[in-house]
Design an enzyme around this catalytic site. Structure first.
Site, PDB file in Angstrom:
ATOM      1  N   ASP A 126     -11.166   0.279   5.662  1.00 17.30           N
ATOM      2  CA  ASP A 126     -10.027   0.541   4.784  1.00 17.30           C
ATOM      3  C   ASP A 126      -8.927   1.307   5.512  1.00 17.30           C
ATOM      4  O   ASP A 126      -7.837   1.485   4.975  1.00 17.30           O
ATOM      5  CB  ASP A 126     -10.473   1.374   3.569  1.00 17.30           C
ATOM      6  CG  ASP A 126     -11.454   0.627   2.688  1.00 17.30           C
ATOM      7  OD1 ASP A 126     -11.234  -0.570   2.439  1.00 17.30           O
ATOM      8  OD2 ASP A 126     -12.449   1.232   2.249  1.00 17.30           O
ATOM      9  N   ASP A 152      -3.072  -4.013  -4.922  1.00 12.90           N
ATOM     10  CA  ASP A 152      -2.407  -2.707  -5.108  1.00 12.90           C
ATOM     11  C   ASP A 152      -0.995  -2.821  -5.653  1.00 12.90           C
ATOM     12  O   ASP A 152      -0.404  -1.793  -6.025  1.00 12.90           O
ATOM     13  CB  ASP A 152      -2.340  -1.886  -3.804  1.00 12.90           C
ATOM     14  CG  ASP A 152      -3.683  -1.687  -3.140  1.00 12.90           C
ATOM     15  OD1 ASP A 152      -4.685  -1.638  -3.867  1.00 12.90           O
ATOM     16  OD2 ASP A 152      -3.739  -1.592  -1.905  1.00 12.90           O
ATOM     17  N   ASP A 196       0.836  -1.209   0.000  1.00 10.40           N
ATOM     18  CA  ASP A 196       0.000   0.000   0.000  1.00 10.40           C
ATOM     19  C   ASP A 196       0.869   1.258   0.000  1.00 10.40           C
ATOM     20  O   ASP A 196       0.656   2.199   0.770  1.00 10.40           O
ATOM     21  CB  ASP A 196      -0.942  -0.009   1.211  1.00 10.40           C
ATOM     22  CG  ASP A 196      -2.086   1.008   1.070  1.00 10.40           C
ATOM     23  OD1 ASP A 196      -2.371   1.425  -0.058  1.00 10.40           O
ATOM     24  OD2 ASP A 196      -2.672   1.373   2.098  1.00 10.40           O
TER      25      ASP A 196
END
Length: 321
Positions: free
Chosen positions: A295, A150, A111
């Site tokens: 999230d 991601d 991330d």
């Protein structure tokens, strides 16, 4: 994985013989045909919350609409002994003849652009060892694995050296599943329709070894409508033909019932989408993100940490408000 020995042998021959005749590497077996539907994890975060709060007015809705639906379990550096964690989960699914959905989320620099789910393995070598243990723990049992959400969309937050390391790790990860988990379909994450153009994503997928994977995954932990993802996935698959092959894709529909509003981090007003199923515009529609899991410290999840189950968010997501 309860199939008669004779049928398993015939299925194996059906896969191996054509490949041998053509001089090609044998394809992986089909984990869908080896099982009787997707696995529902009785220890998922919404199921655990419902069990601990039976008198809560939201419990019945969360139980029926979310906790009793098949969805993926995520594995990372919080999982402890990865071989044990994966082995127990896949073993539980295999014991009831169901197909488990897993997400591997432990790549170094995880991330990189979003930051809310940062972390991952400390070094390249540590990741290589971790993912090798992950694949080996599945072994011959059927499974579906999505690799590193991601990871191919975050390049603009990384140096070229970091990008090279990441592509190498993903490519080696694909090889691990191909060699150690022959009844697993592995999908490399390919972002979503609002992130990277299809030509660039196909190039990144190719560098990361998607040719040796089952395919690619879209919309993981995001909200774009299924139709938008289908169109994008078909464009990416078309671009892969530049490299001499194409691939199927799966779509995360766990939270896309109301589509996207331009926000990705706990936006309000989202809704659960089509439950896990075969087809639907992709090879499979899957609940990869657990509805109600945060999230990060943002949006309607303010004050929470990434992955924390928020019952009020889950409850509102059932009804779309």
């Amino acid at each position: 994985m309860k199939r008669p020995i004779r049928s398993r042998i015939l299925a194996a021959l059906a896969l191996v013989v054509p490949a041998v005749l053509l001089g090609a590497q044998p394809a992986h077996a089909d984990p869908v045909s080896q099982t009787s539907g997707f696995y529902v994890n009785p220890q998922s975060s919404p199921a655990a919350w419902v069990a601990a709060n039976p008198g809560d007015g939201r419990a019945a809705a969360i139980r029926s609409a979310i906790a009793q639906r098949p969805m993926a379990s995520w594995f990372g550096n919080w999982s402890g002994d990865i071989a044990g964690a994966v082995g127990r989960y896949v073993g539980a699914a295999d014991a009831v003849d169901k197909l488990p959905l897993l997400v591997a989320y432990n790549i170094p620099g995880r991330d990189a652009c979003g930051g809310h789910s940062g972390g991952g393995a400390g070094t390249v070598a540590a990741y290589d060892a971790w993912i090798a243990s992950f694949a080996a723990a599945i072994g011959n049992r059927p499974a579906v694995v999505v690799l590193e959400p991601d990871s191919l969309g975050d390049f603009n937050c990384m140096s070229q050296s970091q990008i090279n390391d990441r592509v190498g790790m993903l490519s080696r990860a694909v090889n691990q599943f191909r060699s150690k988990a022959p009844n697993t379909w592995a999908y490399l994450d390919a972002g979503n329709p609002g992130w990277i153009d299809a030509t660039t994503m196909a190039q990144r997928l190719n560098m990361a070894g998607v040719a040796r994977a089952r395919g690619f995954a879209l919309n993981v932990s995001n909200y774009f409508p299924t139709g938008d993802n289908t169109n994008y996935g078909n464009r990416v698959a078309g671009e892969l033909r530049r490299y001499g092959y194409s691939k199927p894709f799966v779509i995360d529909t766990s939270r896309n019932g109301n589509g996207a509003n331009g926000q990705w981090c706990n936006p309000a007003g989202r809704r659960i989408g089509t439950p896990s199923q075969l087809g639907g515009g992709a090879e499979m529609l899957l609940w990869l993100k657990t509805p109600g899991e945060s999230d990060g410290n943002c949006g309607v999840g303010s004050g929470s940490s990434a992955g924390q189950f928020l019952p009020e968010v889950a409850y509102k997501m059932i009804y779309g408000y």
